[in-house]
Design a protein around this motif. Sequence first.
Motif, mmCIF file in Angstrom:
data_model
loop_
_atom_site.group_PDB
_atom_site.id
_atom_site.type_symbol
_atom_site.label_atom_id
_atom_site.label_comp_id
_atom_site.label_asym_id
_atom_site.label_seq_id
_atom_site.Cartn_x
_atom_site.Cartn_y
_atom_site.Cartn_z
ATOM 1 N N TYR A 67 10.245 1.297 11.110
ATOM 2 C CA TYR A 67 8.879 1.424 11.616
ATOM 3 C C TYR A 67 7.847 1.231 10.522
ATOM 4 O O TYR A 67 7.711 2.053 9.617
ATOM 5 C CB TYR A 67 8.670 2.803 12.272
ATOM 6 N N HIS A 68 7.118 0.126 10.623
ATOM 7 C CA HIS A 68 6.008 -0.117 9.703
ATOM 8 C C HIS A 68 4.753 -0.377 10.540
ATOM 9 O O HIS A 68 4.206 -1.470 10.570
ATOM 10 C CB HIS A 68 6.337 -1.287 8.770
ATOM 11 N N TRP A 69 4.385 0.640 11.342
ATOM 12 C CA TRP A 69 3.065 0.772 11.972
ATOM 13 C C TRP A 69 2.811 0.034 13.284
ATOM 14 O O TRP A 69 1.738 0.174 13.856
ATOM 15 C CB TRP A 69 1.940 0.385 10.985
ATOM 16 N N THR A 91 9.693 1.372 -3.213
ATOM 17 C CA THR A 91 9.805 0.445 -2.091
ATOM 18 C C THR A 91 8.574 -0.465 -1.952
ATOM 19 O O THR A 91 8.611 -1.429 -1.196
ATOM 20 C CB THR A 91 10.077 1.211 -0.785
ATOM 21 N N GLU A 92 7.485 -0.125 -2.657
ATOM 22 C CA GLU A 92 6.307 -0.998 -2.725
ATOM 23 C C GLU A 92 5.538 -0.692 -3.995
ATOM 24 O O GLU A 92 5.433 0.476 -4.386
ATOM 25 C CB GLU A 92 5.319 -0.741 -1.568
ATOM 26 N N ASN A 93 4.982 -1.733 -4.598
ATOM 27 C CA ASN A 93 4.085 -1.572 -5.724
ATOM 28 C C ASN A 93 3.397 -2.918 -5.886
ATOM 29 O O ASN A 93 4.066 -3.949 -5.904
ATOM 30 C CB ASN A 93 4.890 -1.189 -6.985
ATOM 31 N N TYR A 144 4.374 -6.929 11.355
ATOM 32 C CA TYR A 144 3.076 -7.360 11.887
ATOM 33 C C TYR A 144 2.292 -8.151 10.846
ATOM 34 O O TYR A 144 1.534 -9.063 11.187
ATOM 35 C CB TYR A 144 2.233 -6.177 12.389
ATOM 36 N N GLN A 145 2.491 -7.845 9.574
ATOM 37 C CA GLN A 145 1.701 -8.487 8.534
ATOM 38 C C GLN A 145 2.102 -9.935 8.255
ATOM 39 O O GLN A 145 1.301 -10.699 7.728
ATOM 40 C CB GLN A 145 1.785 -7.679 7.237
ATOM 41 N N ILE A 146 3.348 -10.311 8.586
ATOM 42 C CA ILE A 146 3.769 -11.683 8.253
ATOM 43 C C ILE A 146 4.258 -12.527 9.425
ATOM 44 O O ILE A 146 4.138 -13.742 9.408
ATOM 45 C CB ILE A 146 4.888 -11.704 7.171
ATOM 46 N N PHE A 149 -1.307 -10.278 6.431
ATOM 47 C CA PHE A 149 -2.421 -9.624 7.122
ATOM 48 C C PHE A 149 -2.570 -8.213 6.565
ATOM 49 O O PHE A 149 -1.720 -7.357 6.810
ATOM 50 C CB PHE A 149 -2.132 -9.593 8.628
ATOM 51 N N GLU A 150 -3.635 -7.990 5.799
ATOM 52 C CA GLU A 150 -3.791 -6.715 5.098
ATOM 53 C C GLU A 150 -4.543 -5.711 5.993
ATOM 54 O O GLU A 150 -5.602 -5.207 5.663
ATOM 55 C CB GLU A 150 -4.475 -6.965 3.749
ATOM 56 N N TRP A 151 -3.982 -5.448 7.159
ATOM 57 C CA TRP A 151 -4.497 -4.427 8.084
ATOM 58 C C TRP A 151 -6.012 -4.557 8.296
ATOM 59 O O TRP A 151 -6.468 -5.646 8.599
ATOM 60 C CB TRP A 151 -4.069 -3.034 7.599
ATOM 61 N N MET A 152 -6.775 -3.490 8.084
ATOM 62 C CA MET A 152 -8.210 -3.541 8.388
ATOM 63 C C MET A 152 -8.952 -4.580 7.546
ATOM 64 O O MET A 152 -10.044 -5.006 7.904
ATOM 65 C CB MET A 152 -8.861 -2.165 8.178
ATOM 66 N N PHE A 178 -11.020 -2.115 -2.341
ATOM 67 C CA PHE A 178 -11.960 -1.149 -2.937
ATOM 68 C C PHE A 178 -11.254 0.097 -3.458
ATOM 69 O O PHE A 178 -11.671 0.718 -4.422
ATOM 70 C CB PHE A 178 -13.031 -0.749 -1.902
ATOM 71 N N TRP A 179 -10.124 0.448 -2.824
ATOM 72 C CA TRP A 179 -9.452 1.709 -3.160
ATOM 73 C C TRP A 179 -8.492 1.589 -4.332
ATOM 74 O O TRP A 179 -7.922 2.581 -4.768
ATOM 75 C CB TRP A 179 -8.695 2.249 -1.945
ATOM 76 N N LEU A 180 -8.336 0.387 -4.874
ATOM 77 C CA LEU A 180 -7.272 0.189 -5.869
ATOM 78 C C LEU A 180 -7.791 -0.146 -7.264
ATOM 79 O O LEU A 180 -8.446 -1.176 -7.470
ATOM 80 C CB LEU A 180 -6.325 -0.911 -5.375
ATOM 81 N N ASN A 202 7.764 3.973 7.315
ATOM 82 C CA ASN A 202 6.937 3.636 6.176
ATOM 83 C C ASN A 202 5.662 4.467 6.201
ATOM 84 O O ASN A 202 4.843 4.326 7.116
ATOM 85 C CB ASN A 202 6.544 2.156 6.201
ATOM 86 N N GLU A 203 5.517 5.390 5.251
ATOM 87 C CA GLU A 203 4.252 6.080 4.993
ATOM 88 C C GLU A 203 3.722 6.958 6.120
ATOM 89 O O GLU A 203 2.813 6.572 6.861
ATOM 90 C CB GLU A 203 3.174 5.069 4.587
ATOM 91 N N GLY A 204 4.244 8.170 6.190
ATOM 92 C CA GLY A 204 3.782 9.145 7.186
ATOM 93 C C GLY A 204 2.285 9.398 7.152
ATOM 94 O O GLY A 204 1.621 9.447 8.194
HETATM 95 C C1 GBH Z 1 0.824 -0.024 1.886
HETATM 96 O O1 GBH Z 1 0.036 1.042 2.203
HETATM 97 C C2 GBH Z 1 1.407 -0.569 3.148
HETATM 98 O O2 GBH Z 1 2.705 -0.060 3.352
HETATM 99 C C3 GBH Z 1 1.382 -2.065 3.230
HETATM 100 O O3 GBH Z 1 1.636 -2.442 4.528
HETATM 101 C C4 GBH Z 1 0.059 -2.580 2.717
HETATM 102 O O4 GBH Z 1 -0.076 -3.957 2.887
HETATM 103 C C5 GBH Z 1 -0.044 -2.225 1.269
HETATM 104 O O5 GBH Z 1 0.103 -0.860 1.074
HETATM 105 C C6 GBH Z 1 -1.357 -2.633 0.626
HETATM 106 O O6 GBH Z 1 -2.427 -1.923 1.179
HETATM 107 O O7 GBH Z 1 -3.538 4.826 -4.301
HETATM 108 O O8 GBH Z 1 -5.227 6.426 -5.003
HETATM 109 O O9 GBH Z 1 -5.813 4.157 -4.603
HETATM 110 C C7 GBH Z 1 -0.627 1.636 1.125
HETATM 111 C C8 GBH Z 1 -1.677 2.544 1.649
HETATM 112 C C9 GBH Z 1 -3.910 2.842 1.041
HETATM 113 C C10 GBH Z 1 -2.222 4.252 0.103
HETATM 114 C C11 GBH Z 1 -4.852 3.283 -0.009
HETATM 115 C C12 GBH Z 1 -3.159 4.673 -0.962
HETATM 116 C C13 GBH Z 1 -5.536 4.786 -1.550
HETATM 117 C C14 GBH Z 1 -5.282 5.826 -2.572
HETATM 118 N N1 GBH Z 1 -2.570 2.953 0.597
HETATM 119 N N2 GBH Z 1 -4.535 4.575 -0.535
HETATM 120 S S1 GBH Z 1 -4.945 5.258 -4.207
#
Ligand code: GBH
Length: 508
Positions: free
Chosen positions: A142-144, A401-403, A39-41, A449-452, A372-374, A187-189
């Motif tokens: 499944y990625h959402w 699988t992601e970083n 969905y994102q690309i 597309f970074e979701w919300m 904001f969360w990162l 991906n990510e329960g």
């Molecule tokens: C991933 O989710 C998704 O799989 C991917 O689709 C998305 O584009 C990508 O990340 C970037 O958002 O780590 O302490 O800061 C990651 C979901 C959302 C999990 C924020 C960690 C915050 C806690 N993340 N959440 S912290």
Amino acid sequence: MKISLILFCLGLVLTDAAVIKQNKRFPDDFFFGTGTSAYQIEGGWDADDKGDSIWDYMTHNMPEVITDHSNGDIAADSFNNYKRDVEMMRELGLDMYRFSLSWPRILPTGVPNYVSEAGITYYNNLIDEMLKYNIQPMITLYHWDLPQKLQEMGGFMNPLIADWFEDFARIAYERFGDRVKYWITFNEGYQICYEGYDYVSKAPRLNATGVGEYLCARNLLLAHARAYHAYNNDFRPTQGGICGYTISISSAQPLNDTEEDRLALELHTQAEWAIYTDPIFSKEGGFPKELSELVAEKSANQGFPRSRLPAFSEEEKEFIKGTSDFFGVNHYGGGYVSFSLYDLENSVVPSTQDDIQVGSYAPEDWPQAASFWLKRMPRSLYIVLKRIHERYDGNVPIIVTENGWSTHAGIEDEDRVAYYRAALEGALDAMDEGVNLLGYFAWSLLDNFEWMAGYSERFGLYEVDFEDPARTRTPRKSAFIYKQIIKTRVVDHGYEPHSYVMTIDEGH
Ligand code: GBH
């Protein structure tokens, strides 16, 4: 004698030119990749006979929930640009590429009485294009982006999701498994279940606090195990691949070195990820003990006739245990956790937060991403890898699988470069201490597309011009740095790209 002298001198010259903090290197069979999700690309949201996903439905009916009111209708238009995407993989010198399947592109109504051949063709083209250049595909089933029709029948709240998901997985193995040897079920329960069903920060925004996540987690784990057994029993014998599972882990640390804060960390761990992984990777199986007891007790006090976190039967526990060939981890940021940081006054009852009452914080002086969360926590990937290794002793094979790191638009991305260098050094340190890490995927190959957050936050090694109908892709500085790390297998802080002109190296 002569040869060793020459090698010695060569070594001196090389170490002199490079600023390598440690002489650790990634082994030759370690694989490097990048990740994306459908969905994102992709875009092509209504191409051919594709059905709607919950993200199509939500963004079209409630555009106001997305920061910039955008959607993934076109996104990076990889539906039309997949050849350019593969060219970028070759530029970077990737061994692998992780992408996800759009379930409603393949099964427009979610169920397999009708399979879209146009959808199958799109993925066949992508897979074949990658294989032409020896880039191994890794598919996330499944990625959402659940088919909207299945959401209307309850989605992950309906235990039938296990049937629906196994049916879909079998089609994917049947149609792509001759060429695809790496599979991820979910991906990510936590993000699927907590954010989508307990809360409102992902589709379908159910807001069933304290109830939705736990029901979803239970159903998701059974669905995962069904898809794993299907592969293991009916496809692995002839196709010979591996099938795993990915969750997201933050590098939480106890605020103070006290028993209380260590308990807070353990509860935080159980709620954030072990609820999704203990049933698969622990010796006993089933949901984590302390969390299960806590939720059962609170549920009783709150007047619920049974625990909001319904336990697995012994038979179910056995069915789920051991159903992953590797531990897939997505990692971004972290912080400090403690009971003392919990905002009790504003606690929603019942809710998953209220169940554990653990709060967290990240210091002001850690570098801040566009999201904001990162924030960049020192040593964070190292902490996470060690924690997985210690929790499930033995030699569990791990794949990052992601970083990744978010910026705003622009191709000078020093902070992303710093993030990747630190993370990969942490990976090397963890491997040095016995962590069985097989590979690493940067998130993401390109802006998406970074979701919300819509297009307001960029995670790409390549920038995408979303104003341009051609969705032109341009490599950022970090693309050159990642390419160099893949090529040399070391993290060199002194390396600077000579120019920002990307080429494809010989053999790619
Ligand atoms: C991933 O989710 C998704 O799989 C991917 O689709 C998305 O584009 C990508 O990340 C970037 O958002 O780590 O302490 O800061 C990651 C979901 C959302 C999990 C924020 C960690 C915050 C806690 N993340 N959440 S912290």
